[in-house]
Write a protein that holds these residues in place. Structure first.
Motif, PDB file in Angstrom:
ATOM      1  N   TYR A 164       4.124  12.288   6.896  1.00  0.00           N
ATOM      2  CA  TYR A 164       5.081  11.215   6.135  1.00  0.00           C
ATOM      3  C   TYR A 164       4.138  10.464   5.163  1.00  0.00           C
ATOM      4  CZ  TYR A 164       7.656  11.769  10.256  1.00  0.00           C
ATOM      5  OH  TYR A 164       8.462  12.336  11.507  1.00  0.00           O
ATOM      6  N   PHE A 165       4.867  10.365   4.022  1.00  0.00           N
ATOM      7  CA  PHE A 165       4.287   9.549   2.953  1.00  0.00           C
ATOM      8  C   PHE A 165       4.884   8.305   2.621  1.00  0.00           C
ATOM      9  CE2 PHE A 165       3.604   9.158  -1.858  1.00  0.00           C
ATOM     10  CZ  PHE A 165       2.436   9.565  -1.960  1.00  0.00           C
ATOM     11  N   LEU A 166       3.995   7.348   2.855  1.00  0.00           N
ATOM     12  CA  LEU A 166       4.305   5.784   2.756  1.00  0.00           C
ATOM     13  C   LEU A 166       4.069   5.180   1.435  1.00  0.00           C
ATOM     14  CD1 LEU A 166       4.223   6.796   5.840  1.00  0.00           C
ATOM     15  CD2 LEU A 166       3.677   4.197   6.279  1.00  0.00           C
ATOM     16  N   THR A 167       5.031   4.456   0.887  1.00  0.00           N
ATOM     17  CA  THR A 167       4.887   3.886  -0.509  1.00  0.00           C
ATOM     18  C   THR A 167       5.083   2.482  -0.480  1.00  0.00           C
ATOM     19  OG1 THR A 167       7.062   4.765  -0.971  1.00  0.00           O
ATOM     20  CG2 THR A 167       5.473   6.139  -1.751  1.00  0.00           C
ATOM     21  N   ARG A 168       5.721   1.757   0.313  1.00  0.00           N
ATOM     22  CA  ARG A 168       5.987   0.322   0.487  1.00  0.00           C
ATOM     23  C   ARG A 168       4.721  -0.512   0.998  1.00  0.00           C
ATOM     24  NH1 ARG A 168      11.900   0.523   2.955  1.00  0.00           N
ATOM     25  NH2 ARG A 168      10.477   1.138   4.913  1.00  0.00           N
ATOM     26  N   TYR A 169       4.421  -1.578   0.276  1.00  0.00           N
ATOM     27  CA  TYR A 169       3.240  -2.505   0.357  1.00  0.00           C
ATOM     28  C   TYR A 169       3.504  -2.986   1.929  1.00  0.00           C
ATOM     29  CZ  TYR A 169       0.337  -6.417  -0.049  1.00  0.00           C
ATOM     30  OH  TYR A 169      -0.998  -7.370   0.266  1.00  0.00           O
ATOM     31  N   ALA A 170       4.792  -3.460   2.405  1.00  0.00           N
ATOM     32  CA  ALA A 170       4.626  -3.834   3.842  1.00  0.00           C
ATOM     33  C   ALA A 170       4.350  -2.914   4.704  1.00  0.00           C
ATOM     34  CB  ALA A 170       6.009  -4.507   3.986  1.00  0.00           C
ATOM     35  N   ASP A 171       4.940  -1.463   4.665  1.00  0.00           N
ATOM     36  CA  ASP A 171       4.629  -0.645   5.674  1.00  0.00           C
ATOM     37  C   ASP A 171       3.173  -0.218   5.630  1.00  0.00           C
ATOM     38  OD1 ASP A 171       7.158  -0.423   5.988  1.00  0.00           O
ATOM     39  OD2 ASP A 171       7.634   1.152   4.687  1.00  0.00           O
ATOM     40  N   LEU A 172       2.551  -0.201   4.405  1.00  0.00           N
ATOM     41  CA  LEU A 172       1.224   0.191   4.612  1.00  0.00           C
ATOM     42  C   LEU A 172       0.237  -1.024   5.298  1.00  0.00           C
ATOM     43  CD1 LEU A 172       1.621   2.133   2.366  1.00  0.00           C
ATOM     44  CD2 LEU A 172      -0.561   1.569   1.276  1.00  0.00           C
ATOM     45  N   VAL A 173       0.674  -2.390   5.088  1.00  0.00           N
ATOM     46  CA  VAL A 173       0.042  -3.282   5.935  1.00  0.00           C
ATOM     47  C   VAL A 173       0.141  -3.296   7.275  1.00  0.00           C
ATOM     48  CG1 VAL A 173       0.066  -5.935   6.040  1.00  0.00           C
ATOM     49  CG2 VAL A 173       0.018  -4.865   3.694  1.00  0.00           C
ATOM     50  N   ALA A 174       1.403  -2.792   7.648  1.00  0.00           N
ATOM     51  CA  ALA A 174       1.761  -2.806   9.007  1.00  0.00           C
ATOM     52  C   ALA A 174       0.917  -1.809   9.790  1.00  0.00           C
ATOM     53  CB  ALA A 174       3.336  -2.439   9.224  1.00  0.00           C
ATOM     54  N   VAL A 175       0.641  -0.638   9.106  1.00  0.00           N
ATOM     55  CA  VAL A 175      -0.194   0.405   9.659  1.00  0.00           C
ATOM     56  C   VAL A 175      -1.534  -0.006   9.488  1.00  0.00           C
ATOM     57  CG1 VAL A 175      -0.898   2.599   9.133  1.00  0.00           C
ATOM     58  CG2 VAL A 175       1.578   2.283   8.914  1.00  0.00           C
ATOM     59  N   TYR A 176      -1.907  -0.823   8.510  1.00  0.00           N
ATOM     60  CA  TYR A 176      -3.550  -0.818   8.513  1.00  0.00           C
ATOM     61  C   TYR A 176      -3.921  -1.978   9.731  1.00  0.00           C
ATOM     62  CZ  TYR A 176      -4.763   0.860   4.117  1.00  0.00           C
ATOM     63  OH  TYR A 176      -4.971   1.707   2.754  1.00  0.00           O
ATOM     64  N   ARG A 177      -2.839  -2.845  10.140  1.00  0.00           N
ATOM     65  CA  ARG A 177      -3.049  -3.950  11.084  1.00  0.00           C
ATOM     66  C   ARG A 177      -3.134  -3.270  12.445  1.00  0.00           C
ATOM     67  NH1 ARG A 177      -2.069  -9.384   9.374  1.00  0.00           N
ATOM     68  NH2 ARG A 177      -0.762  -9.637   7.299  1.00  0.00           N
ATOM     69  N   ASP A 178      -2.674  -2.199  12.719  1.00  0.00           N
ATOM     70  CA  ASP A 178      -2.299  -1.882  14.161  1.00  0.00           C
ATOM     71  C   ASP A 178      -3.203  -0.481  14.273  1.00  0.00           C
ATOM     72  OD1 ASP A 178      -1.549  -1.227  16.379  1.00  0.00           O
ATOM     73  OD2 ASP A 178       0.557  -0.703  16.213  1.00  0.00           O
ATOM     74  N   ALA A 179      -4.432  -0.813  14.334  1.00  0.00           N
ATOM     75  CA  ALA A 179      -5.476   0.385  14.666  1.00  0.00           C
ATOM     76  C   ALA A 179      -5.537   0.770  15.962  1.00  0.00           C
ATOM     77  CB  ALA A 179      -6.955  -0.220  14.544  1.00  0.00           C
ATOM     78  N   GLN A 180      -4.744   0.170  16.975  1.00  0.00           N
ATOM     79  CA  GLN A 180      -4.397   0.693  18.043  1.00  0.00           C
ATOM     80  C   GLN A 180      -3.529   1.583  18.127  1.00  0.00           C
ATOM     81  OE1 GLN A 180      -6.445  -0.344  20.664  1.00  0.00           O
ATOM     82  NE2 GLN A 180      -7.507  -1.659  19.190  1.00  0.00           N
ATOM     83  N   THR A 181      -2.714   1.816  17.235  1.00  0.00           N
ATOM     84  CA  THR A 181      -1.488   2.868  17.294  1.00  0.00           C
ATOM     85  C   THR A 181      -1.905   3.757  16.247  1.00  0.00           C
ATOM     86  OG1 THR A 181       0.106   1.156  18.037  1.00  0.00           O
ATOM     87  CG2 THR A 181       0.873   3.262  16.863  1.00  0.00           C
ATOM     88  N   PHE A 182      -2.607   3.612  15.062  1.00  0.00           N
ATOM     89  CA  PHE A 182      -2.962   4.395  14.027  1.00  0.00           C
ATOM     90  C   PHE A 182      -4.248   4.604  13.761  1.00  0.00           C
ATOM     91  CE2 PHE A 182       1.362   2.219  13.154  1.00  0.00           C
ATOM     92  CZ  PHE A 182       2.010   3.120  13.211  1.00  0.00           C
TER      93      PHE A 182
END
Length: 431
Positions: free
Chosen positions: A59-77
């Motif tokens: 999956y290729f993510l391009t929205r700012y909010a989606d990147l921040v959500a992934v960065y924040r959740d190191a337990q999941t990603f």
């Protein structure tokens, strides 16, 4: 706002061409005109397919909010790349050992241990202590350019600065620094989504040669330790006072990582900024008005360029792509992702998201509250961000003060890579 319309250095893409590239978007097969100007394609994807399923199932993510959500959740990603890189490089390959041992491609506890040791040598005081030497280095490069009357923004200036700074951090003797840049380019080049056999062979050879050199350097430093408050290699060797030390492999590969992380990204920051100023004359005029202030009104030509350097970082992010792997089934941006999903985080697209930035396609050197993602976010945010900003401020500020009328003498050559955005060459004249 410093500009509305840029001069034509970055080639435009027609709407039809943008849709054509976006419709078949695949990081492993990108056309040359995308590498020259990826941002229209990123904008289309961000608007129409912000979580794009690519042909390989990732999956290729391009929205700012989606990147921040992934960065924040190191337990999941997860940032651990063993699952991705083992089939890419092959078991036992030097590239596999390096890229699965380095700080950036690991999760805690290894990530935590190594980052703590590195950060201990990159304190605010330690970075401030580097400034006089950095000014001397930059001025020496500018003296050489002035004597010739022309040069190359990358070869003669931008790339020479971080190699020396990182060489100093690791205590690499000046006589041994010749191969460092080529090793770094080859090792980082092997991170591209599409890898040729030649790139792979060069990357593996570069890891082996660099690690072999570092073994000798480490042995010498064990006998004659440096100051752990300033010498990163000594700090990594000695470890924490009451904690565990790194294994030999962890030590060597993270020294390789420190050079790589601090080299190309800072080279690109400086080179991208100086080329962008040729493309955006209003931004150039704004910056020149600051570096030309009378000496009594400023600490130095680079003293007050923090806002401008962050805008260069947002506008042309040195590192355009990041990666994560979902450790469990989850949801991002309203899209369900399965366990094991591989995600590419497009920093270059997020940093031009109109939901986060006003007029994001414009280089605005007065932009405030600039929460760009050029250094990442969360636990993996770049450990050397303060040093990179210092290098950028001093390099760009002193260059402009010395050569306010510089101009490109030939079209600059892009690096032709998706992950790292910068130039290979940018010939210029100072008159």
């Amino acid at each position: 706002m410093t500009d509305a319309t840029p001069s034509a250095i970055t080639p435009p893409l027609s709407p039809e061409r943008v849709r054509e590239i976006a419709a078949s978007f695949d990081l492993r097969s990108l056309p040359p005109d995308f590498y020259a100007n990826p941002y229209p394609v990123y904008a289309w994807l961000r608007e129409h397919e912000p979580i794009k399923r690519m042909p390989d199932g990732s999956y290729f993510l391009t929205r700012y909010a989606d990147l921040v959500a992934v960065y924040r959740d190191a337990q999941t990603f997860s940032s651990d790349k063993k699952v991705e890189f083992t089939p890419k490089y092959g078991a036992g390959a030097p590239l596999l050992e390096h890229h699965t041992t380095s700080l950036v491609f690991n999760d805690p506890p290894l990530h935590t241990r190594v980052r703590k040791l590195i950060m201990g040598a990159l304190t605010r005081r330690a970075i401030a202590d580097m400034e006089p030497g950095l000014v001397t280095l930059v001025d020496g490069l500018l003296d050489a350019i002035e004597a010739r009357g022309d040069g190359d923004l990358i070869e003669d200036f931008a790339s020479a600065i971080p190699v020396e700074i990182i060489g100093n951090l690791l205590g690499v003797p000046h006589a041994d620094r010749g191969p460092l840049r080529d090793w770094s380019l080859a090792i980082l080049g092997a991170l591209e989504p599409r890898l040729t056999p030649e790139q792979e062979a060069l990357g593996n050879r570069s890891v082996s040669e660099f690690a072999a050199y570092l073994q000798t350097l480490v042995a010498e430093r064990r006998k004659n330790p440096g100051d752990p408050e300033h010498d990163v290699l000594t700090r990594l060797i000695q470890g924490e006072d009451a904690g565990e030390t790194l294994s030999e492999t962890e030590l060597l590969q993270n020294c390789v990582f420190i050079l790589n992380a601090g080299h190309e990204t800072t080279t690109n920051l400086i080179g991208n900024a100086l080329v962008a100023l040729q493309e955006w004359p209003g931004a150039r005029a704004h910056l020149l008005s600051k570096v030309k202030l009378p000496a009594q009104e400023q600490q130095g030509p680079e003293a007050d360029l923090a806002v401008e350097i962050d805008e260069f970082l947002r506008f042309e992010s040195s590192n355009q792509l990041g990666n994560r792997r979902a450790l469990k089934a989850c949801q991002v941006g309203g899209v369900d992702l399965p366990e094991g999903a591989l995600l590419t985080l497009c920093i270059g697209a997020a940093n031009r998201d109109p939901a986060q930035f006003d007029h994001p396609e414009q280089l605005d050197l007065t932009r405030d509250n600039n929460r760009h993602l050029a250094f990442g976010f969360g636990i993996h945010q770049c450990a050397g961000l303060s040093l990179a900003r210092l290098e950028g401020r001093i390099a760009v500020g002193r260059f402009l003060q010395r050569f306010p009328d510089y101009r490109l003498s030939a079209a600059p050559t892009r690096g032709g890579r998706a992950r790292f955005r910068g130039f290979l060459n940018a010939p210029f004249s100072i008159t």
